[in-house]
Write a protein that holds these residues in place. Structure first.
Motif, PDB file in Angstrom:
ATOM      1  N   TYR A  96       0.802  -1.229   0.000  1.00 16.22           N
ATOM      2  CA  TYR A  96       0.000   0.000   0.000  1.00 16.22           C
ATOM      3  C   TYR A  96       0.833   1.276   0.000  1.00 16.22           C
ATOM      4  N   TYR A  97       2.044   1.218   0.575  1.00 19.33           N
ATOM      5  CA  TYR A  97       2.866   2.430   0.659  1.00 19.33           C
ATOM      6  C   TYR A  97       4.342   2.123   0.449  1.00 19.33           C
ATOM      7  N   GLY A  98       5.053   3.132  -0.097  1.00 15.02           N
ATOM      8  CA  GLY A  98       6.487   3.008  -0.325  1.00 15.02           C
ATOM      9  C   GLY A  98       6.835   2.599  -1.734  1.00 15.02           C
ATOM     10  N   TYR A  99       5.918   2.812  -2.651  1.00 21.02           N
ATOM     11  CA  TYR A  99       6.072   2.326  -4.023  1.00 21.02           C
ATOM     12  C   TYR A  99       7.371   2.788  -4.675  1.00 21.02           C
ATOM     13  N   ASP A 100       8.033   1.854  -5.320  1.00 21.43           N
ATOM     14  CA  ASP A 100       9.244   2.124  -6.096  1.00 21.43           C
ATOM     15  C   ASP A 100      10.310   2.806  -5.243  1.00 21.43           C
ATOM     16  N   ASN A 101      10.474   2.300  -4.017  1.00 21.38           N
ATOM     17  CA  ASN A 101      11.483   2.801  -3.081  1.00 21.38           C
ATOM     18  C   ASN A 101      11.243   4.240  -2.650  1.00 21.38           C
ATOM     19  N   SER A 102      10.020   4.746  -2.783  1.00 21.61           N
ATOM     20  CA  SER A 102       9.687   6.101  -2.355  1.00 21.61           C
ATOM     21  C   SER A 102       8.833   6.024  -1.093  1.00 21.61           C
ATOM     22  N   ASP A 103       9.450   6.237   0.049  1.00 18.08           N
ATOM     23  CA  ASP A 103       8.762   6.092   1.325  1.00 18.08           C
ATOM     24  C   ASP A 103       7.585   7.054   1.443  1.00 18.08           C
ATOM     25  N   ASP A 104       6.502   6.553   2.002  1.00 19.17           N
ATOM     26  CA  ASP A 104       5.262   7.297   2.240  1.00 19.17           C
ATOM     27  C   ASP A 104       4.437   7.512   0.967  1.00 19.17           C
ATOM     28  N   LYS A 105       4.960   7.057  -0.171  1.00 23.69           N
ATOM     29  CA  LYS A 105       4.249   7.215  -1.437  1.00 23.69           C
ATOM     30  C   LYS A 105       3.249   6.073  -1.618  1.00 23.69           C
ATOM     31  N   PRO A 106       1.960   6.404  -1.842  1.00 28.08           N
ATOM     32  CA  PRO A 106       0.977   5.340  -2.048  1.00 28.08           C
ATOM     33  C   PRO A 106       1.308   4.508  -3.288  1.00 28.08           C
ATOM     34  N   THR A 107       1.127   3.224  -3.175  1.00 24.37           N
ATOM     35  CA  THR A 107       1.332   2.341  -4.316  1.00 24.37           C
ATOM     36  C   THR A 107       0.168   2.503  -5.287  1.00 24.37           C
ATOM     37  N   PRO A 108       0.437   2.690  -6.581  1.00 22.47           N
ATOM     38  CA  PRO A 108      -0.651   2.830  -7.554  1.00 22.47           C
ATOM     39  C   PRO A 108      -1.641   1.677  -7.444  1.00 22.47           C
ATOM     40  N   LYS A 109      -2.896   1.989  -7.622  1.00 20.23           N
ATOM     41  CA  LYS A 109      -3.960   1.004  -7.411  1.00 20.23           C
ATOM     42  C   LYS A 109      -3.772  -0.244  -8.262  1.00 20.23           C
ATOM     43  N   ALA A 110      -3.353  -0.074  -9.507  1.00 23.33           N
ATOM     44  CA  ALA A 110      -3.200  -1.234 -10.391  1.00 23.33           C
ATOM     45  C   ALA A 110      -2.162  -2.206  -9.839  1.00 23.33           C
ATOM     46  N   ASP A 111      -1.035  -1.677  -9.361  1.00 24.53           N
ATOM     47  CA  ASP A 111       0.010  -2.530  -8.795  1.00 24.53           C
ATOM     48  C   ASP A 111      -0.447  -3.138  -7.475  1.00 24.53           C
ATOM     49  N   SER A 112      -1.064  -2.302  -6.645  1.00 23.79           N
ATOM     50  CA  SER A 112      -1.540  -2.793  -5.349  1.00 23.79           C
ATOM     51  C   SER A 112      -2.562  -3.905  -5.530  1.00 23.79           C
ATOM     52  N   ASP A 113      -3.474  -3.722  -6.471  1.00 20.22           N
ATOM     53  CA  ASP A 113      -4.510  -4.735  -6.718  1.00 20.22           C
ATOM     54  C   ASP A 113      -3.901  -6.042  -7.208  1.00 20.22           C
ATOM     55  N   GLU A 114      -2.895  -5.927  -8.077  1.00 19.10           N
ATOM     56  CA  GLU A 114      -2.247  -7.138  -8.598  1.00 19.10           C
ATOM     57  C   GLU A 114      -1.543  -7.895  -7.479  1.00 19.10           C
ATOM     58  N   TRP A 115      -0.782  -7.176  -6.660  1.00 24.68           N
ATOM     59  CA  TRP A 115      -0.065  -7.820  -5.559  1.00 24.68           C
ATOM     60  C   TRP A 115      -1.033  -8.381  -4.525  1.00 24.68           C
ATOM     61  N   LEU A 116      -2.101  -7.639  -4.293  1.00 25.50           N
ATOM     62  CA  LEU A 116      -3.109  -8.098  -3.338  1.00 25.50           C
ATOM     63  C   LEU A 116      -3.726  -9.415  -3.800  1.00 25.50           C
ATOM     64  N   ALA A 117      -3.988  -9.515  -5.090  1.00 24.94           N
ATOM     65  CA  ALA A 117      -4.574 -10.746  -5.631  1.00 24.94           C
ATOM     66  C   ALA A 117      -3.652 -11.936  -5.378  1.00 24.94           C
ATOM     67  N   PHE A 118      -2.354 -11.739  -5.561  1.00 23.78           N
ATOM     68  CA  PHE A 118      -1.403 -12.822  -5.308  1.00 23.78           C
ATOM     69  C   PHE A 118      -1.312 -13.146  -3.814  1.00 23.78           C
ATOM     70  N   CYS A 119      -1.368 -12.103  -2.981  1.00 20.82           N
ATOM     71  CA  CYS A 119      -1.344 -12.341  -1.535  1.00 20.82           C
ATOM     72  C   CYS A 119      -2.546 -13.171  -1.109  1.00 20.82           C
ATOM     73  N   LYS A 120      -3.671 -12.926  -1.734  1.00 19.46           N
ATOM     74  CA  LYS A 120      -4.875 -13.700  -1.430  1.00 19.46           C
ATOM     75  C   LYS A 120      -4.740 -15.137  -1.920  1.00 19.46           C
ATOM     76  N   VAL A 121      -4.029 -15.320  -3.030  1.00 19.41           N
ATOM     77  CA  VAL A 121      -3.743 -16.685  -3.492  1.00 19.41           C
ATOM     78  C   VAL A 121      -2.921 -17.414  -2.437  1.00 19.41           C
ATOM     79  N   ALA A 122      -1.892 -16.739  -1.921  1.00 23.18           N
ATOM     80  CA  ALA A 122      -1.057 -17.346  -0.887  1.00 23.18           C
ATOM     81  C   ALA A 122      -1.879 -17.701   0.343  1.00 23.18           C
ATOM     82  N   ALA A 123      -2.716 -16.771   0.776  1.00 21.03           N
ATOM     83  CA  ALA A 123      -3.547 -17.011   1.959  1.00 21.03           C
ATOM     84  C   ALA A 123      -4.499 -18.177   1.736  1.00 21.03           C
ATOM     85  N   SER A 124      -5.026 -18.288   0.520  1.00 26.56           N
ATOM     86  CA  SER A 124      -5.953 -19.389   0.212  1.00 26.56           C
ATOM     87  C   SER A 124      -5.258 -20.746   0.254  1.00 26.56           C
ATOM     88  N   GLN A 125      -3.927 -20.719   0.140  1.00 24.97           N
ATOM     89  CA  GLN A 125      -3.125 -21.950   0.207  1.00 24.97           C
ATOM     90  C   GLN A 125      -2.548 -22.163   1.604  1.00 24.97           C
TER      91      GLN A 125
END
Length: 344
Positions: A107-136
């Motif tokens: 959610y934050y620190g995108y591209d090594n920039s601290d306090d910078k919100p992660t763009p929604k498209a990237d956050s959503d993609e990573w979130l989807a994979f995190c949910k895959v991990a959790a489902s396993q």
């Protein structure tokens, strides 16, 4: 006398194919010509699969040495599925090798920039994979890099909503303990990663001034999981087992888990294995320095010579973690495969 290692032999260099038989996706592979038995052949390396193989081998060997040794792989979420898409089929062998996954900058620190919100498209993609991990049934540990109070609070709330445990790092260097109590502080005994409700990610101890102050500062916390470096600052000898054992009890008396950060996807020139001569005369597995992290070098992680530093023998990195009494390894940078995929 050298003992043949069954794990290393199973992890030999990627398959050698002739040019006419090569059918792999070359966006994920490297092509090298080698002379074998007097004939030039084309070597094709599938970077993602080789990284999976490497982690599976580390896990298998470590768990053979110490039953229950935990393996958490940070970033490179696309390794979780066969096609690198969150909707794809999970890679069962890789999933079975893991106990958890780490995700930075969800959610934050995108591209090594601290306090910078992660763009929604990237956050959503990573979130989807995190949910895959959790489902396993893998525990998801997320690290956001933020320091504005509102963003810190939002990071913890969003991650908790998703069922992840998280750490809001106010320093990119991961060299401090945030003021105040941990999010979701508790006195429970933490026997597995599934029990954990928070964690501390602190891998640089130099800012504490002394080893005693560093260790005392950790003991004075109630974090459920600590991720720390296996070596004191600027030292080539790992922490003593008695000291690591002393960290496994929270200040409030509850039991906790202590994981060791292990860079297996890059070589670090401040580690015990490093030889100064490599700068001018690098071994075949060593590549160029990472421009973003001084002293860290890209590597051909699929080569047995590099793997021998990481696992498979009494002098290996993984064995040092076990000897020091750590409960498991926090592997990084697993996204080392991305460097090779994007290399011109």
């Amino acid at each position: 006398m050298t003992t043949r290692n069954p794990f290393l032999s199973a992890a030999a260099l990627a398959c050698l194919l002739t040019a006419s038989s090569c059918s792999k996706d070359l966006s994920l592979t490297e092509k090298n010509h080698q002379v074998i038995a007097g004939k030039t052949q084309l070597q094709v390396v599938n970077y993602r699969q080789e990284m999976r193989n490497f982690i599976q081998e580390i896990s298998a060997w470590a768990k053979q040495q110490q039953n229950g040794f935990l393996i958490v792989a940070q970033n490179s979420s696309e390794l979780l599925t066969n096609d690198g898409d969150a909707a794809g089929t999970v890679n069962t062998a890789y999933i079975k090798a893991l106990d958890g996954v780490g995700r930075e900058e969800l959610y934050y620190g995108y591209d090594n920039s601290d306090d910078k919100p992660t763009p929604k498209a990237d956050s959503d993609e990573w979130l989807a994979f995190c949910k895959v991990a959790a489902s396993q049934h893998l525990r998801v540990l997320t690290t956001d890099y933020c320091f504005t109070p509102g963003k810190v609070a939002n990071s913890y709330q969003l991650n908790q909503k998703n069922g992840f445990i998280s750490f809001a790092a106010s320093h990119r260097e991961l060299d401090n303990i945030p003021a105040g109590a941990p999010f979701n502080e508790n006195s429970n005994n933490i026997n597995t990663l599934a029990d954990a409700r928070n964690f501390l990610y602190l891998i640089n101890s130099g800012s504490f001034g002394s080893r005693t102050r560093f260790l005392d500062s950790l003991k004075a916390t109630n974090y459920d999981v600590i991720v720390m470096d296996a070596f004191p600052e600027s030292d080539t000898v790992h922490w003593d087992k008695s000291l690591i054992t002393s960290l496994k009890t929270k200040k409030n008396g509850g039991k906790r888990i202590v994981l060791a950060y292990m860079s297996m996807g890059q070589a670090e020139q401040y580690r015990w294995y490093w030889k100064a001569a490599w700068v001018k005369n690098p071994p075949a597995w060593l590549e160029t320095m990472d421009p973003y992290w001084k002293g860290n070098y890209y590597i051909r992680y699929w080569m047995p010579e590099w793997k021998a530093f990481i696992y498979g023998n009494s002098a290996s990195y993984t064995q040092k973690l076990i000897d020091a009494g750590f409960d498991g390894a926090y592997l990084d940078p697993v996204d080392g495969s991305q460097h090779w995929e994007e290399k011109p």
